[in-house]
Scaffold this motif. Structure first.
Motif, PDB file in Angstrom:
ATOM      1  N   UNK A 102       0.844  -1.199   0.000  1.00 51.52           N
ATOM      2  CA  UNK A 102       0.000   0.000   0.000  1.00 51.52           C
ATOM      3  C   UNK A 102       0.877   1.246   0.000  1.00 51.52           C
ATOM      4  N   UNK A 103       1.915   1.231   0.816  1.00 60.32           N
ATOM      5  CA  UNK A 103       2.817   2.383   0.898  1.00 60.32           C
ATOM      6  C   UNK A 103       3.546   2.595  -0.429  1.00 60.32           C
ATOM      7  N   UNK A 132       2.618   1.743  -3.528  1.00 59.26           N
ATOM      8  CA  UNK A 132       1.723   2.240  -4.574  1.00 59.26           C
ATOM      9  C   UNK A 132       1.148   3.618  -4.243  1.00 59.26           C
ATOM     10  N   UNK A 133       1.237   4.025  -2.988  1.00 58.73           N
ATOM     11  CA  UNK A 133       0.774   5.358  -2.614  1.00 58.73           C
ATOM     12  C   UNK A 133       1.823   6.408  -2.951  1.00 58.73           C
ATOM     13  N   UNK A 134       3.085   6.037  -2.815  1.00 60.00           N
ATOM     14  CA  UNK A 134       4.182   6.971  -3.063  1.00 60.00           C
ATOM     15  C   UNK A 134       4.499   7.073  -4.549  1.00 60.00           C
ATOM     16  N   UNK A 135       4.375   5.946  -5.256  1.00 63.06           N
ATOM     17  CA  UNK A 135       4.748   5.897  -6.665  1.00 63.06           C
ATOM     18  C   UNK A 135       3.544   5.543  -7.534  1.00 63.06           C
ATOM     19  N   UNK A 136       3.656   5.850  -8.819  1.00 64.00           N
ATOM     20  CA  UNK A 136       2.612   5.445  -9.752  1.00 64.00           C
ATOM     21  C   UNK A 136       2.719   3.936  -9.976  1.00 64.00           C
ATOM     22  N   UNK A 137       1.704   3.388 -10.617  1.00 60.53           N
ATOM     23  CA  UNK A 137       1.695   1.942 -10.862  1.00 60.53           C
ATOM     24  C   UNK A 137       2.951   1.499 -11.607  1.00 60.53           C
ATOM     25  N   UNK A 140      -0.367  -6.640 -11.432  1.00 64.03           N
ATOM     26  CA  UNK A 140      -1.728  -6.128 -11.558  1.00 64.03           C
ATOM     27  C   UNK A 140      -2.667  -6.840 -10.590  1.00 64.03           C
ATOM     28  N   UNK A 141      -2.489  -8.123 -10.435  1.00 65.67           N
ATOM     29  CA  UNK A 141      -3.310  -8.901  -9.508  1.00 65.67           C
ATOM     30  C   UNK A 141      -3.140  -8.372  -8.082  1.00 65.67           C
ATOM     31  N   UNK A 142      -1.914  -8.079  -7.716  1.00 59.74           N
ATOM     32  CA  UNK A 142      -1.627  -7.505  -6.397  1.00 59.74           C
ATOM     33  C   UNK A 142      -2.284  -6.138  -6.254  1.00 59.74           C
ATOM     34  N   UNK A 143      -2.149  -5.316  -7.279  1.00 58.15           N
ATOM     35  CA  UNK A 143      -2.728  -3.973  -7.261  1.00 58.15           C
ATOM     36  C   UNK A 143      -4.247  -4.023  -7.096  1.00 58.15           C
ATOM     37  N   UNK A 144      -4.901  -4.915  -7.828  1.00 54.88           N
ATOM     38  CA  UNK A 144      -6.356  -5.026  -7.745  1.00 54.88           C
ATOM     39  C   UNK A 144      -6.793  -5.514  -6.364  1.00 54.88           C
ATOM     40  N   UNK A 189      -9.355  -3.443  -3.919  1.00 53.49           N
ATOM     41  CA  UNK A 189     -10.530  -4.072  -3.313  1.00 53.49           C
ATOM     42  C   UNK A 189     -10.502  -3.950  -1.791  1.00 53.49           C
ATOM     43  N   UNK A 190      -9.343  -4.170  -1.183  1.00 57.06           N
ATOM     44  CA  UNK A 190      -9.216  -4.096   0.269  1.00 57.06           C
ATOM     45  C   UNK A 190      -9.505  -2.692   0.784  1.00 57.06           C
ATOM     46  N   UNK A 191      -8.914  -1.692   0.159  1.00 60.60           N
ATOM     47  CA  UNK A 191      -9.104  -0.307   0.609  1.00 60.60           C
ATOM     48  C   UNK A 191     -10.535   0.166   0.357  1.00 60.60           C
TER      49      UNK A 191
END
Length: 219
Positions: free
Chosen positions: A22-23, A25-30, A57-61, A65-67
């Motif tokens: 989460x940290x 992907x929050x600091x950096x773009x995909x 991508x699977x991790x990102x999705x 979903x969690x957030x």
């Protein structure tokens, strides 16, 4: 979505992995986010991530979903029919969003950065899908107001919805330009997006935008 191997992990390990990504992907773009840097920080083999998820991508999705599920707990109890008008309801959504942010800063940062994340070239199609889903949700909300005679009917609901969608994005940009909102700094400090007095400034800005939008939308 996660593989059974991830779901079978102990709760503390799942939480540690989730927070670390989460940290990132929050600091950096995909496209900038690095799985390698995260697993190095965690002290685990990069290959282990692919035991838990199919790919990046699977991790990102999974993170989306969690957030989203956490935030929905704050806003789904709000029903339009319980409010005297749309704008009171609209403001209440932001109020609950502030509570979500203060109590779940990491998840809030991730969702706050989502608009930037989905502009990454490698997931452009996904970004368009997310955008359409958001506009469709706004369109349903607007159509309810038109059908009940609260909003003007001389323009398509989709046009008003797109304008409201863009106004919501502009509101976030407004906070960064005029109220020095700096998510990239607050996440490093492990603070909420709207740390300090920023939560009060957000609601003040929401009220200002509502005063503009009310004149544009109502009959």
């Amino acid at each position: 979505m996660p593989k059974p191997t991830f779901n079978n992990l102990k709760a503390d390990k799942k939480e540690k992995l989730t927070k670390a990504f989460l940290r990132e992907f929050s600091i950096k773009t995909y496209d900038e986010a690095s799985l390698s840097s995260v697993v190095k920080l965690l002290g685990i083999a990069k290959g282990s991530i692919y035991q838990y998820f199919e790919d990046k991508l699977d991790l990102f999705m999974y993170l989306v979903a969690e957030c989203s599920a956490v935030k929905q707990k704050y806003i789904l109890h709000l029903k339009r029919e319980d409010f005297p008008d749309f704008w009171t309801y609209y403001r209440a959504l932001y109020q609950e969003g502030v509570k979500f942010d203060l109590e779940n800063p990491l998840q809030s940062h991730f969702l706050h950065s989502l608009a930037k994340n989905i502009q990454s070239p490698s997931i452009a199609e996904l970004g368009q899908k997310f955008q359409k889903q958001t506009i469709d949700a706004f369109t349903q909300m607007i159509q309810y107001e038109i059908d009940h005679g609260y909003f003007r009917a001389d323009l398509p609901a989709a046009t008003l919805a797109f304008f409201l969608y863009k106004s919501s994005l502009a509101l976030n940009e407004h906070m960064q330009v005029f109220h020095h909102l700096k998510p990239e700094e607050s996440i490093q400090k492990q603070e909420p997006v709207f740390a300090g007095q920023k939560d009060q400034l957000l609601l003040q800005t929401v009220d200002e935008y509502i005063s503009l939008l009310r004149n544009a939308f109502e009959k």
